[in-house]
Design a protein around this motif. Structure first.
Motif, short mmCIF file in Angstrom:
data_model
loop_
_atom_site.label_atom_id
_atom_site.label_comp_id
_atom_site.label_asym_id
_atom_site.label_seq_id
_atom_site.Cartn_x
_atom_site.Cartn_y
_atom_site.Cartn_z
N PHE A 269 0.83 -1.20 0.00
CA PHE A 269 0.00 0.00 0.00
C PHE A 269 0.87 1.26 0.00
O PHE A 269 0.64 2.21 -0.77
N ALA A 270 1.91 1.27 0.84
CA ALA A 270 2.81 2.42 0.91
C ALA A 270 3.55 2.61 -0.42
O ALA A 270 3.74 3.74 -0.88
N VAL A 271 3.97 1.49 -1.03
CA VAL A 271 4.67 1.57 -2.31
C VAL A 271 3.77 2.23 -3.36
O VAL A 271 4.20 3.11 -4.11
N LEU A 272 2.50 1.81 -3.39
CA LEU A 272 1.56 2.34 -4.37
C LEU A 272 1.35 3.84 -4.17
O LEU A 272 1.36 4.62 -5.13
N ILE A 273 1.18 4.26 -2.91
CA ILE A 273 1.00 5.69 -2.63
C ILE A 273 2.22 6.47 -3.12
O ILE A 273 2.11 7.50 -3.78
N GLY A 274 3.41 5.96 -2.79
CA GLY A 274 4.65 6.63 -3.21
C GLY A 274 4.75 6.75 -4.72
O GLY A 274 5.09 7.80 -5.26
N MET A 275 4.44 5.65 -5.42
CA MET A 275 4.50 5.65 -6.88
C MET A 275 3.54 6.68 -7.46
O MET A 275 3.89 7.44 -8.36
N VAL A 276 2.30 6.69 -6.96
CA VAL A 276 1.29 7.64 -7.46
C VAL A 276 1.75 9.07 -7.19
O VAL A 276 1.70 9.93 -8.08
N TYR A 277 2.25 9.31 -5.99
CA TYR A 277 2.65 10.66 -5.61
C TYR A 277 3.76 11.18 -6.50
O TYR A 277 3.75 12.32 -6.94
N VAL A 278 4.74 10.32 -6.80
CA VAL A 278 5.90 10.75 -7.58
C VAL A 278 5.54 10.96 -9.06
O VAL A 278 6.14 11.78 -9.74
N HIS A 279 4.54 10.23 -9.57
CA HIS A 279 4.27 10.27 -11.01
C HIS A 279 3.03 11.05 -11.43
O HIS A 279 2.78 11.21 -12.62
N LEU A 280 2.24 11.51 -10.46
CA LEU A 280 0.97 12.17 -10.80
C LEU A 280 1.09 13.31 -11.81
O LEU A 280 0.30 13.38 -12.76
N PRO A 281 2.07 14.22 -11.67
CA PRO A 281 2.15 15.34 -12.64
C PRO A 281 2.34 14.87 -14.08
O PRO A 281 1.85 15.53 -15.00
N PHE A 282 3.00 13.72 -14.27
CA PHE A 282 3.20 13.20 -15.62
C PHE A 282 1.87 12.86 -16.29
O PHE A 282 1.79 12.76 -17.51
N MET A 283 0.84 12.60 -15.48
CA MET A 283 -0.47 12.30 -16.03
C MET A 283 -1.28 13.59 -16.23
O MET A 283 -1.97 13.75 -17.23
N VAL A 284 -1.17 14.52 -15.27
CA VAL A 284 -1.98 15.74 -15.34
C VAL A 284 -1.60 16.56 -16.57
O VAL A 284 -2.48 17.03 -17.31
N LEU A 285 -0.29 16.75 -16.81
CA LEU A 285 0.15 17.67 -17.86
C LEU A 285 -0.33 17.28 -19.27
O LEU A 285 -0.94 18.11 -19.94
N PRO A 286 -0.08 16.04 -19.75
CA PRO A 286 -0.58 15.72 -21.10
C PRO A 286 -2.11 15.76 -21.19
O PRO A 286 -2.64 16.16 -22.22
N LEU A 287 -2.80 15.36 -20.11
CA LEU A 287 -4.27 15.40 -20.13
C LEU A 287 -4.76 16.83 -20.28
O LEU A 287 -5.62 17.13 -21.10
N TYR A 288 -4.16 17.73 -19.48
CA TYR A 288 -4.57 19.13 -19.54
C TYR A 288 -4.29 19.72 -20.92
O TYR A 288 -5.14 20.39 -21.50
N THR A 289 -3.10 19.44 -21.48
CA THR A 289 -2.74 19.98 -22.80
C THR A 289 -3.75 19.53 -23.84
O THR A 289 -4.11 20.28 -24.75
#
Lengths: 304, 266
Positions: free
Chosen positions: A171-191
């Motif tokens: 569970f902790a690993v998943l939270i860490g992974m999501v936290y570190v990579h979230l901006p990589f998803m937001v930026l292309p979606l927003y563009t």
């Protein structure tokens, strides 16, 4: 045109593209080739590599090359399991990032122009701080003495459930992974979402579509290119990540990255480490290829 | 406000909180007068004091600074060339070589460079190997920024320079370079931040010698977490924030001057 004049652009072209080309051939292409070669060599007795010319009488073959590292990989189900698990973690991270990033990206795209840049900056800003620090922050939050741990265990206790440890878990690993990579998803979606014509949604509404239908029949299909590029930008780095499981995961949470790291800096089995790296490269290439193929067929169908 | 909007705003609020609460906690606890990262006891600056008395940490910071300055200098030089070449000439191989290191998992670059340095160059791993490794992955980021800037510019500016009799070198020095300068500086700042923050590639190319900042932090996190980590984290965040503000200033200055240029020429 004199001969010198004709040669000038070619000389300029050579001068401009030559140095970066040379640098990258030496420090990117050559190392990649060396890694392929290393994966077919014999490990040395004390780590590293055995000499390339086999000593007489040794059964190392004429050129000291072997596919043993690959055979070893396929002979033990454990390694396939670790690859499968890494794909699972990468898929879960990508999916969670997509679900979290989508509403935020929609909101930013629909906001007034003067707020957009600020809202994007607020997404990128945490991502600019050192990534070890961002993982470390979750060590504090999920730690056994943290407020969150006490709170969750108090609730569990009220129902008579034994206390849980949040840190050092999948569970902790998943939270860490999501936290570190979230901006990589937001930026292309927003563009992508920013380019949508709002009149399409008005038209859908005029034709009697409700909110859900407008999203599912108009916004979502149009946003697929953004979804694909965001997914690739999250999925691929997660596949090779070893620091998050190292810091937030328990001893059982080994992913491909940790396995590779251990071969080079722990057991020093270079050929096996190289073979694992080649397998990871192949995995990344197939993911990238599949994403490109899906993206093309999905957007192609829409255009047709 | 429609129901959809309320829903969107609350989702966004939760995500912004998710992004910022961890960082706020790190900063807060760097001033907490307790050895544990758990309860707020009282305000103190002692973690910063121990930090500045920690000679190994200071050496690590100095080394990281030297690496970041050298790597960003060479990456900016090579990356700017690559960006110009990719924009100007129809090249097939160079774009692949420049952009692949940016797109692939960092561990692959780190591991292949480790093998290359040890097997082929017979290099003792240390500052030099780290600088080379950082340059390799920073070139792509600089090239992306420089190329984006060139793509936004009006080609007729360069044609005009040539028509007025400027040699290729004069065109570059008097027209192209001043126009792409903000992108070059932004690329340099980005390389600097990437280099000083990089953990994965540094981890594989560092050798056993001099201490390097991210590696030092990693060891501190893995071995014994003390609030000193909070203090160094806070300082690093501050440094990154300053760099980003400078880069953003340059970027907006660059786009406004680009607009002005295109208005004048258009």
């Amino acid at each position: 045109m004199t001969k010198e004049e004709a040669n000038a652009p070619r000389a300029a072209r050579f001068l401009v593209s030559g140095p970066p080309l040379l640098f990258l051939v030496v420090f990117f292409v050559a190392p990649s080739l060396i890694m392929i070669l290393t994966s077919f060599r014999f490990p040395g007795e004390f780590g590293g590599l055995a000499p390339i010319t086999a000593p007489a009488g040794a059964d190392h073959g004429e050129y000291g090359l072997t596919a043993e590292a690959y055979q070893f990989f396929f002979s033990n189900i454990l390694y396939a399991e670790i690859f499968l698990k890494s794909f699972g973690v990468a898929s879960a991270t990508t999916l969670i990032c997509l679900v979290m990033a989508y509403p935020l990206a929609v909101l930013i795209a629909r906001s007034e122009k003067r707020f957009r840049n600020l809202m994007v900056l607020l997404v990128v800003l945490p991502f600019a701080s050192n990534f070890l620090i961002r993982i470390y922050a979750w060590m504090i939050i999920l730690g056994p003495e943290s407020g969150l741990s006490h709170f969750i265990n108090a609730i569990l206790g009220a129902f008579g459930i034994a206390p849980v440890t949040l840190l050092f878990s999948p569970f902790a690993v998943l939270i860490g992974m999501v936290y570190v990579h979230l901006p990589f998803m937001v930026l292309p979606l927003y563009t992508n979402l920013e380019k949508h014509d709002p009149s399409l949604l008005d038209a859908a509404q005029d034709l009697g579509a409700n909110g859900w239908q407008r999203f599912w029949r108009v916004t979502w299909p149009l946003s697929l290119p953004g979804v694909f590029s965001g997914s690739a930008l999250v999925f691929i780095p997660v596949l090779g990540m070893f620091a998050v499981p190292d810091i937030l995961g328990g001893t059982g949470d080994i992913l491909i990255g940790n396995l590779i790291k251990d071969q080079f800096l722990g057991t020093r089995d270079w050929p096996f480490g190289s073979a694992l790296s080649i397998m990871l490269t192949l995995a990344v290439l197939s993911v990238a290829g599949l994403t490109a193929w899906f993206a093309r067929s999905a957007t192609g169908r829409r255009a047709a | 406000m429609s129901r959809t909007n309320i829903w969107l705003w609350s989702a966004a609020g939760v995500i912004y909180a998710f992004l910022y609460v961890p960082l706020v906690i790190v900063v807060l606890y760097s001033f907490n007068d307790s050895k544990l990262n758990a309860e707020w006891v009282g305000f103190t600056l002692s973690w910063y004091k121990t930090l500045f008395q920690n000679t190994e940490m200071l050496t690590a910071a100095r080394n990281s600074l030297i690496i970041a300055l050298s790597a960003s200098f060479s990456a900016t030089l090579l990356g700017t060339m690559a960006g110009l070449a990719i924009h100007r000439y129809k090249l097939k191989v160079l774009p692949i070589l420049v952009f692949t290191p940016v797109a692939m998992p960092e561990i692959l670059l780190g591991v292949s460079l480790l093998l290359f340095f040890l097997q082929v160059l017979n290099l003792t791993l240390g500052m030099v190997s780290i600088i080379i490794a950082h340059t390799t992955f920073c070139i792509g980021f600089v090239a992306i920024i420089v190329r984006a800037r060139l793509q936004g510019m009006d080609e007729s500016i360069f044609e005009a320079a040539r028509d007025l009799g400027a040699s290729p070198w004069q065109t570059f020095r008097l027209v192209t370079l001043p126009l792409i300068m903000p992108a070059v500086v932004a690329g340099a700042l980005m390389s600097f931040t990437l280099s000083i923050d990089d953990f994965v590639i540094t981890f594989f190319t560092k050798g056993v010698g001099e201490p390097i900042l991210p590696i030092h932090i990693y060891t501190m996190i893995k071995v014994a977490v003390t609030p000193e980590v909070n203090a160094i984290s806070t300082l690093l965040m501050l440094l990154t924030l300053v760099m980003i503000i400078i880069a953003a200033r340059l970027e907006s200055h660059a786009s406004s001057s680009a607009n002005a240029t295109s208005r004048e020429t258009g």
